[in-house]
Scaffold this active site. Structure first.
Site, mmCIF file in Angstrom:
data_model
loop_
_atom_site.group_PDB
_atom_site.id
_atom_site.type_symbol
_atom_site.label_atom_id
_atom_site.label_comp_id
_atom_site.label_asym_id
_atom_site.label_seq_id
_atom_site.Cartn_x
_atom_site.Cartn_y
_atom_site.Cartn_z
ATOM 1 N N CYS A 79 -1.547 2.050 -7.129
ATOM 2 C CA CYS A 79 -1.237 1.244 -5.950
ATOM 3 C C CYS A 79 -1.051 -0.216 -6.384
ATOM 4 C CB CYS A 79 -2.342 1.439 -4.912
ATOM 5 S SG CYS A 79 -2.131 0.616 -3.322
ATOM 6 N N ASP A 114 6.404 8.917 -0.152
ATOM 7 C CA ASP A 114 5.584 7.713 -0.026
ATOM 8 C C ASP A 114 6.165 6.829 1.077
ATOM 9 O OD1 ASP A 114 4.269 5.243 -0.360
ATOM 10 O OD2 ASP A 114 4.002 5.597 -2.502
ATOM 11 N N HIS A 120 1.993 8.565 -0.932
ATOM 12 C CA HIS A 120 1.263 7.471 -1.571
ATOM 13 C C HIS A 120 -0.191 7.888 -1.784
ATOM 14 C CE1 HIS A 120 1.004 3.251 -2.719
ATOM 15 N NE2 HIS A 120 -0.191 3.226 -2.165
#
Length: 218
Positions: free
Chosen positions: A117, A164, A191
């Site tokens: 991330c 995502d 994600h």
């Protein structure tokens, strides 16, 4: 399994880090870069996992510059809180702490940065700007397209999910087009697919990404 140590960055800032040492001679070192949720239980588990695989693993607490000991979960309120902390940490400050972590485990051998991330975006920058690392791996780094003009100085691979919601495939294709020399792997996942604390966890994708990462490190 690990311990909390203190790092000192080049600018004098002190931050905590979670460090795990494997049994036997290390294969190398890995600096694990947090999501926007701090060095929480998941990030510590990632470090533990790499240590079991033979690597010295360390995760610097990148939020310590604005608020120490931040560990968040994955609810919407945690996301908003984490984004708030992230916006207060400059790229240069974060990379200074990453650099300190890499230097702290330099005696383990070749050192790779592996980020998730926010940490995935920082992994790309680390590959471009830090001389203390030998390789880099980025998982779903949403800010990578913004810095893709910078050229990595060490080998790097990237992992993204095709579902995502925060990183459109157009952004992934931009990364591929501008850096055709970088292996970019796309998974049928969303994600955070590597994190088994999240609803978006995808075990198949996580295992395949780990297998590719370990092959890259070796």
């Amino acid at each position: 399994m690990g311990e909390i140590i203190e790092l000192t960055a080049a600018d004098g800032h002190k931050c905590s880090a979670y460090k795990v040492i494997p049994t036997g001679k290390p294969k190398g070192g890995v600096v694990i870069l947090q999501e926007i949720f701090g060095v929480n239980s998941h990030i510590k588990e990632v470090c533990d996992g790499y240590a079991k695989l033979g690597y010295v693993a360390i995760a610097p607490a990148l939020f310590d510059r604005v608020a120490p000991n931040i560990t968040l979960g994955y609810e919407q309120s945690d996301i908003q809180q984490g984004l708030g902390y992230m916006k207060q940490v400059t790229q240069d400050d974060a990379l200074a702490d990453v650099d300190a972590a890499a230097k702290a485990i330099a005696d383990a051998g070749d050192t790779a940065v592996i980020g998730y991330c926010w940490g995935g975006s920082l992994s790309y920058l680390a590959a471009c700007r830090l001389s203390s690392i030998n390789r880099a791996v980025g998982y779903y780094g949403g800010q990578i397209p913004q810095t893709i003009e910078e050229e990595p100085k060490v080998p790097i691979i990237l992992h993204f999910g095709d579902a995502d919601a925060s990183i459109p495939m157009s952004a992934v294709e931009e990364v591929k087009a501008k850096r055709p020399d970088i292996p970019v792997y796309v998974y049928s996942a969303g994600h955070g697919f590597n994190c088994d604390h999240r609803a978006s966890y995808d075990a198949t994708s996580a295992k395949l990404a780990l297998d590719r990462t370990l092959e890259f490190l070796a």
